[in-house]
Structures are given as structure tokens and as C-alpha cells.
Write a protein that holds these residues in place. Structure first.
Motif, PDB file in Angstrom:
ATOM      1  N   PRO A  71       0.813  -1.225   0.000  1.00 58.04           N
ATOM      2  CA  PRO A  71       0.000   0.000   0.000  1.00 58.04           C
ATOM      3  C   PRO A  71       0.846   1.275   0.000  1.00 58.04           C
ATOM      4  O   PRO A  71       0.466   2.272  -0.621  1.00 58.04           O
ATOM      5  CB  PRO A  71      -0.824  -0.108   1.283  1.00 58.04           C
ATOM      6  CG  PRO A  71      -0.948  -1.583   1.514  1.00 58.04           C
ATOM      7  CD  PRO A  71       0.397  -2.124   1.103  1.00 58.04           C
ATOM      8  N   GLN A  74       2.052   1.749  -3.465  1.00 57.48           N
ATOM      9  CA  GLN A  74       0.926   2.238  -4.263  1.00 57.48           C
ATOM     10  C   GLN A  74       0.727   3.732  -4.043  1.00 57.48           C
ATOM     11  O   GLN A  74       0.381   4.463  -4.970  1.00 57.48           O
ATOM     12  CB  GLN A  74      -0.353   1.473  -3.903  1.00 57.48           C
ATOM     13  CG  GLN A  74      -1.535   1.796  -4.795  1.00 57.48           C
ATOM     14  CD  GLN A  74      -1.388   1.185  -6.179  1.00 57.48           C
ATOM     15  OE1 GLN A  74      -1.001   0.036  -6.306  1.00 57.48           O
ATOM     16  NE2 GLN A  74      -1.692   1.954  -7.213  1.00 57.48           N
ATOM     17  N   PHE A  94      -5.238   0.130  -5.870  1.00 59.15           N
ATOM     18  CA  PHE A  94      -4.582  -1.046  -5.293  1.00 59.15           C
ATOM     19  C   PHE A  94      -5.272  -2.321  -5.765  1.00 59.15           C
ATOM     20  O   PHE A  94      -4.619  -3.290  -6.144  1.00 59.15           O
ATOM     21  CB  PHE A  94      -4.602  -0.950  -3.763  1.00 59.15           C
ATOM     22  CG  PHE A  94      -3.717  -1.961  -3.091  1.00 59.15           C
ATOM     23  CD1 PHE A  94      -2.359  -1.736  -2.968  1.00 59.15           C
ATOM     24  CD2 PHE A  94      -4.244  -3.140  -2.585  1.00 59.15           C
ATOM     25  CE1 PHE A  94      -1.532  -2.668  -2.348  1.00 59.15           C
ATOM     26  CE2 PHE A  94      -3.431  -4.077  -1.960  1.00 59.15           C
ATOM     27  CZ  PHE A  94      -2.068  -3.842  -1.839  1.00 59.15           C
ATOM     28  N   GLN A  98      -3.025  -4.690  -7.886  1.00 57.97           N
ATOM     29  CA  GLN A  98      -2.598  -5.883  -7.141  1.00 57.97           C
ATOM     30  C   GLN A  98      -3.627  -7.012  -7.161  1.00 57.97           C
ATOM     31  O   GLN A  98      -3.297  -8.148  -6.816  1.00 57.97           O
ATOM     32  CB  GLN A  98      -2.303  -5.523  -5.681  1.00 57.97           C
ATOM     33  CG  GLN A  98      -1.261  -4.444  -5.499  1.00 57.97           C
ATOM     34  CD  GLN A  98       0.083  -4.838  -6.058  1.00 57.97           C
ATOM     35  OE1 GLN A  98       0.452  -6.002  -6.068  1.00 57.97           O
ATOM     36  NE2 GLN A  98       0.831  -3.861  -6.531  1.00 57.97           N
ATOM     37  N   ILE A 102      -6.947  -3.602  -0.171  1.00 62.89           N
ATOM     38  CA  ILE A 102      -5.956  -2.873   0.605  1.00 62.89           C
ATOM     39  C   ILE A 102      -6.196  -3.017   2.114  1.00 62.89           C
ATOM     40  O   ILE A 102      -5.251  -3.023   2.903  1.00 62.89           O
ATOM     41  CB  ILE A 102      -5.902  -1.381   0.180  1.00 62.89           C
ATOM     42  CG1 ILE A 102      -4.574  -0.754   0.592  1.00 62.89           C
ATOM     43  CG2 ILE A 102      -7.096  -0.608   0.717  1.00 62.89           C
ATOM     44  CD1 ILE A 102      -4.305   0.589  -0.054  1.00 62.89           C
TER      45      ILE A 102
END
Length: 177
Positions: A71, A74, A94, A98, A102
Motif C-alpha cells: 500500500p 501504491q 490497489f 494488485q 488494501i
């Protein structure tokens, strides 16, 4: 901003290397990362600093797996492509980048025990202290650690299969009594 302006006086390109906090305990510190990096990255934008590095330093024992700070990484990416890192935008980006939630990462920040701001306390203090001396107990006496860790444990148990990150989550589950 003032530091950037001072460095610009050298008439060289300024490079900002900011830290995503993984070096102070066993857990990533998202609160410290966001509290320090958002203003710093805002200043970089204001001062037109083009070269920015996201650092995940491993000093102070290097117990934290760098992947727990995705995070924070990010956050740096959001500033590269947007004017700021709004919480909702960060969460959505995120998930897009990903494929993960998050909030499942935020639970890993167990050292963010919401105690008095002037009291320094980390998971490392709790784990490394001699149980017969209780030298760090004073740092945590204002806080109900049992209920805090029961809550953390429940949150960790609700997180499903994280594929290649399962080992990380298993490690953090083992830290919770």
C-alpha cells in the motif's frame, strides 16, 4: 518544501528518497508512512521534483517483509499519476494493480496500536522484553492490549487465501496470542 528549495540552490537535479515505514518493529507502519509521505510528496509536486524514490529500508533488525508495504508503494505510484492519493482512489487503484483488498494489508500494521501520541510502542517492544522485568509495560499501560490483539486476530482469520502472500499472513497470525 523548504528543504527542497535549499537543495535546489546547488543547481542540480533534486532527488527525493522517501520511506515507506517497514524498519521500526515487526509490522509495516502505514500510519507513519501516510503521515510523512503525503506532505513530502505534495511538496515534491509543488517544487516540480521529478525524481522520486520509494525506499523500504531494512535497518533496525529488518524483520518486516517488504511485500507487506505494497500500500505504501501504491501511494508513491498514485502521486506519480495523480495530484494526490485520495483514500478511495488509492483503494481502487490497489485493487486494480494488485488484485487485492488494501484493507487486508492494513491489518498487518499491528504496531499501530492507537495509544497516546507521545508514547512510543511497537510490537517489537512487546515481543523482545523480558517477561520477568516487564520493562516496556509502562508504554502500554494506558491500552487494553488483550482486546486489541483479539480484534487483530479476528481480522486476520477473516482474510482468505492470499496465494503467494499466505506465508506472510501465517507469520502475522503466529504473532497474535
Amino acid at each position: 518544501t523548504k528543504m527542497i528549495q535549499n537543495h535546489k540552490k546547488f543547481n542540480r537535479d533534486v532527488i527525493f528518497a522517501g520511506g515507506a515505514w517497514i524498519w521500526h518493529g515487526f509490522c509495516p507502519n502505514f500510519e507513519k508512512t501516510f503521515d510523512t509521505m503525503c506532505p513530502a510528496l505534495d511538496a515534491c509536486k509543488e517544487e516540480d521534483v521529478k525524481n522520486i524514490i520509494c525506499c523500504l529500508w531494512g535497518d533496525d533488525g529488518a524483520e518486516v517483509n517488504p511485500f507487506t508495504m505494497l500500500p505504501g508503494v501504491q501511494l508513491f505510484a498514485e502521486y506519480a499519476y495523480n495530484d494526490s492519493a485520495d483514500t478511495n482512489v488509492l483503494s481502487n487503484s490497489f485493487k486494480l494493480c494488485q488484485g487485492l483488498d488494501i484493507d487486508d494489508f492494513y491489518v498487518l500494521g499491528m504496531n499501530e496500536i492507537p495509544i497516546e501520541k507521545d508514547v512510543i510502542g511497537t510490537t517489537k517492544q512487546l515481543l523482545y522484553q523480558d517477561i520477568l522485568i516487564d520493562i516496556f509495560d509502562k508504554n502500554f499501560e494506558c491500552f487494553d492490549l488483550k482486546n486489541w490483539y483479539v480484534n487483530v486476530s479476528e481480522r486476520l482469520e477473516k482474510i482468505g487465501d492470499m496465494a503467494e502472500l499466505n506465508e506472510i499472513y501465517d507469520f502475522y497470525r503466529s504473532l497474535v496470542p
